[in-house]
Design a protein around this motif. Structure first.
Motif, PDB file in Angstrom:
ATOM      1  N   CYS A  13       0.950  -1.210  -0.039  1.00  0.00           N
ATOM      2  CA  CYS A  13       0.122  -0.045  -0.102  1.00  0.00           C
ATOM      3  C   CYS A  13       0.782   1.179   0.024  1.00  0.00           C
ATOM      4  O   CYS A  13       1.725   1.519   0.910  1.00  0.00           O
ATOM      5  N   THR A  16       1.044   3.313   3.306  1.00  0.00           N
ATOM      6  CA  THR A  16       1.717   2.827   4.218  1.00  0.00           C
ATOM      7  C   THR A  16       3.448   3.707   4.041  1.00  0.00           C
ATOM      8  O   THR A  16       3.911   4.010   5.006  1.00  0.00           O
ATOM      9  N   ARG A  77      -9.940   5.033   1.193  1.00  0.00           N
ATOM     10  CA  ARG A  77      -8.338   4.729   1.153  1.00  0.00           C
ATOM     11  C   ARG A  77      -8.171   4.541  -0.250  1.00  0.00           C
ATOM     12  O   ARG A  77      -6.950   4.933  -0.591  1.00  0.00           O
ATOM     13  N   ARG A 117      -4.270   9.646   8.935  1.00  0.00           N
ATOM     14  CA  ARG A 117      -4.542   9.696  10.430  1.00  0.00           C
ATOM     15  C   ARG A 117      -6.042   9.996  10.734  1.00  0.00           C
ATOM     16  O   ARG A 117      -6.689   9.569  11.538  1.00  0.00           O
ATOM     17  N   ASP A 120      -8.288   7.565   9.588  1.00  0.00           N
ATOM     18  CA  ASP A 120      -8.154   6.125   9.871  1.00  0.00           C
ATOM     19  C   ASP A 120      -7.991   5.355   8.870  1.00  0.00           C
ATOM     20  O   ASP A 120      -8.493   4.235   8.855  1.00  0.00           O
ATOM     21  N   LEU A 122      -5.553   3.486   7.445  1.00  0.00           N
ATOM     22  CA  LEU A 122      -4.349   2.157   7.450  1.00  0.00           C
ATOM     23  C   LEU A 122      -4.979   1.177   8.347  1.00  0.00           C
ATOM     24  O   LEU A 122      -4.146   0.142   8.291  1.00  0.00           O
ATOM     25  N   SER A 123      -5.910   1.280   9.311  1.00  0.00           N
ATOM     26  CA  SER A 123      -6.276   0.221   9.963  1.00  0.00           C
ATOM     27  C   SER A 123      -7.342  -0.437   9.352  1.00  0.00           C
ATOM     28  O   SER A 123      -8.048   0.043   8.272  1.00  0.00           O
ATOM     29  N   GLY A 124      -7.510  -1.783   9.668  1.00  0.00           N
ATOM     30  CA  GLY A 124      -8.448  -2.727   8.960  1.00  0.00           C
ATOM     31  C   GLY A 124      -8.446  -2.749   7.520  1.00  0.00           C
ATOM     32  O   GLY A 124      -8.770  -3.246   6.549  1.00  0.00           O
TER      33      GLY A 124
END
Length: 124
Positions: A13, A16, A77, A117, A120, A122-124
């Motif tokens: 990704c 990241t 995302r 950030r 959010d 980058l989570s899940g």
């Protein structure tokens, strides 16, 4: 331009890689008030480009609905990833090198980190 290095390929990704490189710059907000304003403007430009606001004529809106109807949709995302890939491709084509301070590209990539950030991404 490779903003991430080997960890980008491992994770798969581009967000990241950008986050790993530029997220630490957000800690500089405490010492650089002008930086906060500049990054905020860049984040707003990216957000406005990627998250369209729902538009309606004002006379159709009840006051209690204005905020809900005109509020931006959630940042996706996938959309931010596509943006980052295109942006970093242009930087690579122009043989951009990261300066010691801040230029347009560093501010924009730092703003991308703020969006990562904030939403959010980058989570899940």
């Amino acid at each position: 331009m490779n903003v991430g290095g080997p960890e980008e390929e491992a994770v798969g990704c581009p967000l990241t890689a950008v986050a790993a490189r530029y997220l630490p710059r957000l800690s500089e907000f405490a010492f650089e008030p002008g930086l906060v304003a500049a990054v905020d403007q860049h984040a707003a430009a990216v957000r406005d480009a990627l998250v369209p606001r729902q538009r309606r004529p004002w006379h159709d809106l009840l006051p209690q609905r204005i905020e809900r109807v005109c509020a931006p949709q959630r940042m996706r995302r996938e959309d931010l990833t596509d943006y980052v890939v295109g942006f970093t491709d242009v930087l690579a084509e122009s043989d951009w090198r990261e300066p010691v301070g801040y230029d347009f590209a560093v501010l924009r990539l730092t703003a991308v980190c703020w969006l990562i950030r904030e939403y959010d991404l980058l989570s899940g």
